[in-house]
Design a protein around this motif. Structure first.
Motif, PDB file in Angstrom:
ATOM      1  N   MET A 101     -32.893  20.960  -4.770  1.00 34.63           N
ATOM      2  CA  MET A 101     -31.835  20.073  -4.286  1.00 34.63           C
ATOM      3  C   MET A 101     -31.948  18.693  -4.918  1.00 34.63           C
ATOM      4  O   MET A 101     -30.953  18.105  -5.343  1.00 34.63           O
ATOM      5  CB  MET A 101     -31.887  19.963  -2.759  1.00 34.63           C
ATOM      6  CG  MET A 101     -30.778  19.130  -2.190  1.00 34.63           C
ATOM      7  SD  MET A 101     -29.150  19.806  -2.498  1.00 34.63           S
ATOM      8  CE  MET A 101     -29.094  21.014  -1.220  1.00 34.63           C
ATOM      9  N   LEU A 102     -33.161  18.159  -4.993  1.00 30.92           N
ATOM     10  CA  LEU A 102     -33.375  16.859  -5.604  1.00 30.92           C
ATOM     11  C   LEU A 102     -32.993  16.877  -7.082  1.00 30.92           C
ATOM     12  O   LEU A 102     -32.336  15.958  -7.583  1.00 30.92           O
ATOM     13  CB  LEU A 102     -34.834  16.438  -5.440  1.00 30.92           C
ATOM     14  CG  LEU A 102     -35.207  15.077  -6.005  1.00 30.92           C
ATOM     15  CD1 LEU A 102     -34.506  13.973  -5.226  1.00 30.92           C
ATOM     16  CD2 LEU A 102     -36.704  14.892  -5.959  1.00 30.92           C
ATOM     17  N   LEU A 103     -33.378  17.926  -7.768  1.00 30.22           N
ATOM     18  CA  LEU A 103     -33.020  18.069  -9.180  1.00 30.22           C
ATOM     19  C   LEU A 103     -31.512  18.158  -9.364  1.00 30.22           C
ATOM     20  O   LEU A 103     -30.947  17.550 -10.281  1.00 30.22           O
ATOM     21  CB  LEU A 103     -33.719  19.305  -9.762  1.00 30.22           C
ATOM     22  CG  LEU A 103     -33.579  19.527 -11.253  1.00 30.22           C
ATOM     23  CD1 LEU A 103     -34.234  18.384 -12.013  1.00 30.22           C
ATOM     24  CD2 LEU A 103     -34.199  20.846 -11.647  1.00 30.22           C
ATOM     25  N   ALA A 104     -30.824  18.876  -8.489  1.00 31.12           N
ATOM     26  CA  ALA A 104     -29.365  18.979  -8.572  1.00 31.12           C
ATOM     27  C   ALA A 104     -28.695  17.628  -8.334  1.00 31.12           C
ATOM     28  O   ALA A 104     -27.746  17.257  -9.034  1.00 31.12           O
ATOM     29  CB  ALA A 104     -28.854  20.010  -7.567  1.00 31.12           C
ATOM     30  N   LEU A 105     -29.194  16.852  -7.364  1.00 31.43           N
ATOM     31  CA  LEU A 105     -28.612  15.537  -7.094  1.00 31.43           C
ATOM     32  C   LEU A 105     -28.834  14.565  -8.250  1.00 31.43           C
ATOM     33  O   LEU A 105     -27.929  13.826  -8.632  1.00 31.43           O
ATOM     34  CB  LEU A 105     -29.197  14.969  -5.802  1.00 31.43           C
ATOM     35  CG  LEU A 105     -28.748  15.642  -4.517  1.00 31.43           C
ATOM     36  CD1 LEU A 105     -29.531  15.077  -3.331  1.00 31.43           C
ATOM     37  CD2 LEU A 105     -27.258  15.462  -4.306  1.00 31.43           C
ATOM     38  N   VAL A 106     -30.029  14.568  -8.809  1.00 28.23           N
ATOM     39  CA  VAL A 106     -30.331  13.664  -9.920  1.00 28.23           C
ATOM     40  C   VAL A 106     -29.496  14.011 -11.145  1.00 28.23           C
ATOM     41  O   VAL A 106     -28.927  13.119 -11.797  1.00 28.23           O
ATOM     42  CB  VAL A 106     -31.846  13.701 -10.240  1.00 28.23           C
ATOM     43  CG1 VAL A 106     -32.150  13.022 -11.561  1.00 28.23           C
ATOM     44  CG2 VAL A 106     -32.629  13.045  -9.119  1.00 28.23           C
ATOM     45  N   THR A 107     -29.376  15.282 -11.464  1.00 29.04           N
ATOM     46  CA  THR A 107     -28.591  15.656 -12.642  1.00 29.04           C
ATOM     47  C   THR A 107     -27.098  15.419 -12.425  1.00 29.04           C
ATOM     48  O   THR A 107     -26.399  15.055 -13.366  1.00 29.04           O
ATOM     49  CB  THR A 107     -28.837  17.125 -13.031  1.00 29.04           C
ATOM     50  OG1 THR A 107     -28.579  17.958 -11.896  1.00 29.04           O
ATOM     51  CG2 THR A 107     -30.248  17.329 -13.517  1.00 29.04           C
ATOM     52  N   THR A 108     -26.609  15.591 -11.212  1.00 30.85           N
ATOM     53  CA  THR A 108     -25.198  15.296 -10.940  1.00 30.85           C
ATOM     54  C   THR A 108     -24.923  13.811 -11.096  1.00 30.85           C
ATOM     55  O   THR A 108     -23.918  13.412 -11.699  1.00 30.85           O
ATOM     56  CB  THR A 108     -24.815  15.765  -9.527  1.00 30.85           C
ATOM     57  OG1 THR A 108     -25.081  17.167  -9.417  1.00 30.85           O
ATOM     58  CG2 THR A 108     -23.357  15.496  -9.235  1.00 30.85           C
TER      59      THR A 108
END
Length: 159
Positions: A59-66
């Motif tokens: 989830m953290l990786l998805a938020l940072v990349t978005t």
């Protein structure tokens, strides 16, 4: 730091991390050819603590990349660039040494943003004198907005 430099650094770091992971996987596969390298199903079945941790990391990786993608696309920037205004600003500042980067943005019908980046050895007094005297009025005329207020940012680089 300029946004495109940050994007390039981020892409380089992600690429290096993926390259290092691939090299490690190839090295481990060469050392132990009969052993399965990634048996994630049994790992998550045996370790219940790893499932929520993996979900949080994903989830953290998805938020940072978005967020990274939205910033790279220019979302959140105010206004739109105007090439005519930038060209007129360049003409008005012609002859001044060490002017690095110039940019003119129109923020709707409300205001105009002018950005001038100077090298350390540039003559700041001459630049401000030209901006006050003629440059901003010429830029307003070039973009057909004579009465529009302008916000001028002058940045002097350290290096």
């Amino acid at each position: 730091m300029r946004p495109h430099v940050g994007n390039r650094i981020g892409i380089a770091l992600v690429g290096l991390a993926l390259l290092a992971g691939g090299v490690c996987a190839l090295a481990a596969r060469e050392d132990h050819p009969r052993v399965r390298l990634a048996d994630l199903g049994s790992f998550f079945a045996q370790n219940a603590w790893a499932r929520p941790l993996a979900a949080a990391v994903a989830m953290l990786l998805a938020l940072v990349t978005t967020r990274w993608l939205l910033v790279a696309l220019g979302w959140g920037r105010c206004g739109s660039r105007t090439g005519t205004g930038t060209a007129m600003l360049g003409v008005a500042l012609k002859g001044i040494e060490d002017v690095g980067r110039i940019q003119v943005r129109l923020v709707g019908d409300k205001r105009m943003r002018v950005s001038v980046s100077l090298l350390r050895r540039a003559d700041l007094h001459e630049v401000i004198g030209r901006l006050d005297g003629q440059a901003i009025s010429r830029v307003r005329g070039a973009v057909d907005r004579q009465d529009m207020p302008a916000l001028v940012r002058v940045h002097v680089r350290r290096r």
